[in-house]
Design an enzyme around this catalytic site. Structure first.
Site, PDB file in Angstrom:
ATOM      1  N   ASN A   8       0.871  -1.177   0.000  1.00  0.00           N
ATOM      2  CA  ASN A   8       0.000   0.000   0.000  1.00  0.00           C
ATOM      3  C   ASN A   8       0.908   1.226   0.000  1.00  0.00           C
ATOM      4  O   ASN A   8       1.447   1.603   1.037  1.00  0.00           O
ATOM      5  CB  ASN A   8      -0.879  -0.061   1.256  1.00  0.00           C
ATOM      6  CG  ASN A   8      -1.832   1.110   1.343  1.00  0.00           C
ATOM      7  OD1 ASN A   8      -1.776   2.039   0.540  1.00  0.00           O
ATOM      8  ND2 ASN A   8      -2.711   1.079   2.327  1.00  0.00           N
ATOM      9  N   LYS A  15       3.239   0.771   3.110  1.00  0.00           N
ATOM     10  CA  LYS A  15       2.907  -0.246   4.112  1.00  0.00           C
ATOM     11  C   LYS A  15       2.989  -1.599   3.445  1.00  0.00           C
ATOM     12  O   LYS A  15       2.561  -1.740   2.297  1.00  0.00           O
ATOM     13  CB  LYS A  15       1.484  -0.043   4.635  1.00  0.00           C
ATOM     14  CG  LYS A  15       1.352   1.148   5.546  1.00  0.00           C
ATOM     15  CD  LYS A  15      -0.030   1.155   6.190  1.00  0.00           C
ATOM     16  CE  LYS A  15      -0.451   2.553   6.530  1.00  0.00           C
ATOM     17  NZ  LYS A  15      -1.815   2.897   6.277  1.00  0.00           N
ATOM     18  N   ARG A  93      -2.404  -2.136  -3.607  1.00  0.00           N
ATOM     19  CA  ARG A  93      -3.604  -1.325  -3.410  1.00  0.00           C
ATOM     20  C   ARG A  93      -3.506  -0.116  -4.339  1.00  0.00           C
ATOM     21  O   ARG A  93      -2.540   0.633  -4.294  1.00  0.00           O
ATOM     22  CB  ARG A  93      -3.680  -0.844  -1.979  1.00  0.00           C
ATOM     23  CG  ARG A  93      -4.848   0.077  -1.774  1.00  0.00           C
ATOM     24  CD  ARG A  93      -4.773   0.793  -0.462  1.00  0.00           C
ATOM     25  NE  ARG A  93      -5.929   1.658  -0.345  1.00  0.00           N
ATOM     26  CZ  ARG A  93      -5.928   2.784   0.339  1.00  0.00           C
ATOM     27  NH1 ARG A  93      -4.853   3.182   0.960  1.00  0.00           N
ATOM     28  NH2 ARG A  93      -7.012   3.521   0.393  1.00  0.00           N
ATOM     29  N   HIS A 182     -12.659   3.088  -0.165  1.00  0.00           N
ATOM     30  CA  HIS A 182     -12.695   2.012   0.839  1.00  0.00           C
ATOM     31  C   HIS A 182     -13.389   0.765   0.278  1.00  0.00           C
ATOM     32  O   HIS A 182     -13.920  -0.050   1.035  1.00  0.00           O
ATOM     33  CB  HIS A 182     -13.503   2.399   2.108  1.00  0.00           C
ATOM     34  CG  HIS A 182     -12.898   3.472   2.961  1.00  0.00           C
ATOM     35  ND1 HIS A 182     -13.638   4.503   3.487  1.00  0.00           N
ATOM     36  CD2 HIS A 182     -11.625   3.678   3.377  1.00  0.00           C
ATOM     37  CE1 HIS A 182     -12.851   5.288   4.200  1.00  0.00           C
ATOM     38  NE2 HIS A 182     -11.613   4.820   4.141  1.00  0.00           N
ATOM     39  N   HIS A 210     -17.952   1.820   7.530  1.00  0.00           N
ATOM     40  CA  HIS A 210     -16.495   1.798   7.722  1.00  0.00           C
ATOM     41  C   HIS A 210     -16.137   3.108   8.418  1.00  0.00           C
ATOM     42  O   HIS A 210     -16.043   4.162   7.786  1.00  0.00           O
ATOM     43  CB  HIS A 210     -15.803   1.679   6.361  1.00  0.00           C
ATOM     44  CG  HIS A 210     -14.307   1.711   6.445  1.00  0.00           C
ATOM     45  ND1 HIS A 210     -13.507   0.620   6.186  1.00  0.00           N
ATOM     46  CD2 HIS A 210     -13.453   2.710   6.774  1.00  0.00           C
ATOM     47  CE1 HIS A 210     -12.248   0.949   6.343  1.00  0.00           C
ATOM     48  NE2 HIS A 210     -12.169   2.218   6.692  1.00  0.00           N
ATOM     49  N   GLY A 214     -10.726   8.101   8.238  1.00  0.00           N
ATOM     50  CA  GLY A 214     -11.537   8.305   7.039  1.00  0.00           C
ATOM     51  C   GLY A 214     -12.752   7.399   7.197  1.00  0.00           C
ATOM     52  O   GLY A 214     -12.604   6.280   7.681  1.00  0.00           O
ATOM     53  N   ARG A 243     -11.800  15.439   7.893  1.00  0.00           N
ATOM     54  CA  ARG A 243     -12.447  15.858   6.632  1.00  0.00           C
ATOM     55  C   ARG A 243     -13.882  16.294   6.886  1.00  0.00           C
ATOM     56  O   ARG A 243     -14.563  15.736   7.751  1.00  0.00           O
ATOM     57  CB  ARG A 243     -12.428  14.709   5.624  1.00  0.00           C
ATOM     58  CG  ARG A 243     -11.035  14.393   5.128  1.00  0.00           C
ATOM     59  CD  ARG A 243     -11.051  13.203   4.185  1.00  0.00           C
ATOM     60  NE  ARG A 243      -9.945  12.313   4.497  1.00  0.00           N
ATOM     61  CZ  ARG A 243      -9.914  11.020   4.222  1.00  0.00           C
ATOM     62  NH1 ARG A 243     -10.938  10.441   3.620  1.00  0.00           N
ATOM     63  NH2 ARG A 243      -8.865  10.294   4.535  1.00  0.00           N
ATOM     64  N   PHE A 287     -11.448   9.776  18.560  1.00  0.00           N
ATOM     65  CA  PHE A 287     -12.699   9.651  19.306  1.00  0.00           C
ATOM     66  C   PHE A 287     -12.485   9.371  20.794  1.00  0.00           C
ATOM     67  O   PHE A 287     -13.331   9.708  21.618  1.00  0.00           O
ATOM     68  CB  PHE A 287     -13.596   8.582  18.657  1.00  0.00           C
ATOM     69  CG  PHE A 287     -14.393   9.152  17.508  1.00  0.00           C
ATOM     70  CD1 PHE A 287     -13.763   9.841  16.488  1.00  0.00           C
ATOM     71  CD2 PHE A 287     -15.782   9.023  17.460  1.00  0.00           C
ATOM     72  CE1 PHE A 287     -14.481  10.397  15.437  1.00  0.00           C
ATOM     73  CE2 PHE A 287     -16.517   9.573  16.413  1.00  0.00           C
ATOM     74  CZ  PHE A 287     -15.868  10.261  15.410  1.00  0.00           C
ATOM     75  N   GLY A 336     -15.556   1.954  14.368  1.00  0.00           N
ATOM     76  CA  GLY A 336     -16.583   0.907  14.270  1.00  0.00           C
ATOM     77  C   GLY A 336     -16.231  -0.336  15.076  1.00  0.00           C
ATOM     78  O   GLY A 336     -17.100  -0.976  15.669  1.00  0.00           O
ATOM     79  N   ASN A 338     -14.003  -0.462  17.686  1.00  0.00           N
ATOM     80  CA  ASN A 338     -13.547  -0.242  19.071  1.00  0.00           C
ATOM     81  C   ASN A 338     -14.409   0.654  19.930  1.00  0.00           C
ATOM     82  O   ASN A 338     -14.319   0.599  21.145  1.00  0.00           O
ATOM     83  CB  ASN A 338     -12.141   0.381  19.050  1.00  0.00           C
ATOM     84  CG  ASN A 338     -11.123  -0.567  18.472  1.00  0.00           C
ATOM     85  OD1 ASN A 338     -10.897  -1.645  19.007  1.00  0.00           O
ATOM     86  ND2 ASN A 338     -10.524  -0.178  17.362  1.00  0.00           N
ATOM     87  N   GLU A 387      -8.141  -5.142   5.217  1.00  0.00           N
ATOM     88  CA  GLU A 387      -7.925  -4.754   3.824  1.00  0.00           C
ATOM     89  C   GLU A 387      -6.740  -5.487   3.208  1.00  0.00           C
ATOM     90  O   GLU A 387      -6.761  -5.835   2.038  1.00  0.00           O
ATOM     91  CB  GLU A 387      -7.754  -3.234   3.731  1.00  0.00           C
ATOM     92  CG  GLU A 387      -9.081  -2.535   3.971  1.00  0.00           C
ATOM     93  CD  GLU A 387      -8.994  -1.026   4.105  1.00  0.00           C
ATOM     94  OE1 GLU A 387      -8.593  -0.554   5.174  1.00  0.00           O
ATOM     95  OE2 GLU A 387      -9.310  -0.324   3.133  1.00  0.00           O
TER      96      GLU A 387
END
Ligand code: ADP
Length: 400
Positions: A8, A15, A93, A182, A210, A214, A243, A287, A336, A338, A387
């Site tokens: 990626n 990555k 990717r 995504h 998701h 992002g 964003r 968060f 989503g 955690n 992913e």
């Protein structure tokens, strides 16, 4: 043995993971950072449980980063491969496949040219992805390579979902439309949850949320994506970490008129300074910080979280309408998977669908778990995305 290298590549990062497809096990993973600036490589031999090591080293370009990655993978002390011959394929990717790519493809010169052609639509991402492909060609020339596109899964959307209400010439001449991103994650989660339920994707109406830094939501009707919240760019849809999400286009015209700045500055504001970070007055995009602040009485953090939660709930409502029903809703990615409190707050909006949150089950983090009560009319799941594994699976299916 069938080892796949998943890559990626970002503009200054790369990555990687090596996955052994017999048993779908991660052998090694890591990250090259600050490519073209100075450089560092973080490497972890997962197979033997060795500690993660971070080394500073010069990485002038992606070619050097791939070379150093290969050196780590074959290092006698910490490597997981005896030689590069033990790699069977590479999965790349690729962020944008335009309208051309509706599924993953084997990479050849024609595909490279086509990825180049749509680079205009993702000027920050596609050139980096291509640099990764070229670097692999130089280091491991004869290995089969596959391109897995973030946009491909969403190509099944009908025109009513992807056309914008602007003059047709912008679609005809510039291909301006909703693409969505995504896609690898939305595809993986919607298929895997069907399998988990002992059903086929064709049997279900699924909404995948998701929710990471992002964030995007998609409506997957009988295995096909029919709508998704991100658009021509990754700025659209939900308010995200930094964003803006959906925004009246007049807002930016007005601010630019008042503050007299250019397109680059406006792009920075909307991409990097907005979302819950912007709403919380610059407090945090994370968060965990926002919930802590909210619980100690910070009003801006409370509003930021409420805006996000309300946004997600509205999209779930819209996509339920779009599919004339929903069977399964999945929460995935960092928030989503955690964030118990955010999930609970979203589910409080979903009573009209016959959904009740199972508060004990909802304490889970990062494991496949049904978090709606048994008598709920729609099943709600925490369903971790993967992913890298999804890219490896796509690669394996094409190369095998
Ligand atoms: P991306 O891949 O888009 O960078 P991730 O999917 O890794 O993002 O999600 C990262 C975000 O997930 C963090 O910014 C944070 O807001 C959220 N997050 C991660 N862990 C937790 C947690 N335990 N509780 C609440 N939020 C979390």
């Amino acid at each position: 043995m069938f080892n796949i290298l998943v890559l990626n590549c970002g503009s200054s990062s790369l990555k990687f993971q090596v996955i052994d497809m017999d048993g779908r096990k991660v052998l090694a993973k890591g990250l090259c950072e600050r490519i073209g600036i100075d450089g560092s490589l973080t490497y972890e031999n997962v197979r033997d449980g060795l500690a993660k090591v971070k080394t500073d080293l010069p990485l002038p370009d992606h070619k050097e980063a791939i070379k150093m990655t290969m050196n780590s993978l074959t290092d006698p002390a910490k490597g997981v491969l005896k030689s590069l011959d033990e790699l069977s394929a590479v999965g790349h990717r690729i962020v944008h496949g335009g309208e051309k790519f509706t599924k993953s493809v084997m990479i050849n010169d024609e595909v490279i040219a086509a990825i180049q052609e749509v680079s205009e639509l993702a000027p920050l991402h596609n050139p980096a992805n291509l640099a990764g492909i070229e670097a692999c060609k130089a280091q491991i020339p004869n290995i089969p390579m596959v391109a897995v596109f973030d946009t491909a899964f969403h190509q099944t959307m009908p025109p009513r979902a992807y056309m914008y209400g602007i003059p047709l010439k912008y679609y005809n001449e510039m291909r301006i439309r909703r693409y969505g991103f995504h896609g690898t994650s939305h595809s993986y989660v919607s298929k895997a949850v069907a399998e988990h339920l002992g059903k086929k994707p064709e049997d279900l109406k699924t909404i995948v949320c998701h929710l990471g830094n992002g964030a995007s939501i998609s409506a997957v009707e009988y295995g096909k994506c029919i709508d998704t919240s991100m658009g021509f760019t990754t700025m659209a849809g939900l308010v995200m970490g930094t964003r803006c999400g959906d925004l009246d286009p007049g807002v930016m015209n007005y601010i630019m008129g008042k503050e007299h700045f250019d397109i680059n500055r406006s792009s920075d504001i909307l991409n990097k300074e907005s979302g819950v970070l912007g709403l919380s007055g610059g407090l945090s995009s994370d968060f965990r910080d926002l919930w802590d602040a909210r619980l100690s009485g910070n009003h801006d953090a409370e509003v930021a979280l409420d805006v996000f939660i309300y946004n997600v709930a509205k999209y779930i409502g819209a996509y339920t309408a779009a599919m004339n029903g929903v069977d399964v809703i999945c929460f995935t990615a960092g928030i989503g998977e955690n964030d118990t409190r955010t999930r609970f707050a979203i589910m409080k909006y979903l009573g009209y669908l016959g959904i009740t949150c199972d508060e004990t089950a909802n304490q889970v983090r990062g494991e496949i778990t049904e978090i709606s009560t048994k008598d709920s009319k729609v099943k709600v799941f925490v369903f971790p995305t993967n992913e890298e594994l999804a890219i490896a699976n796509e690669t394996y299916d094409l190369v095998k």
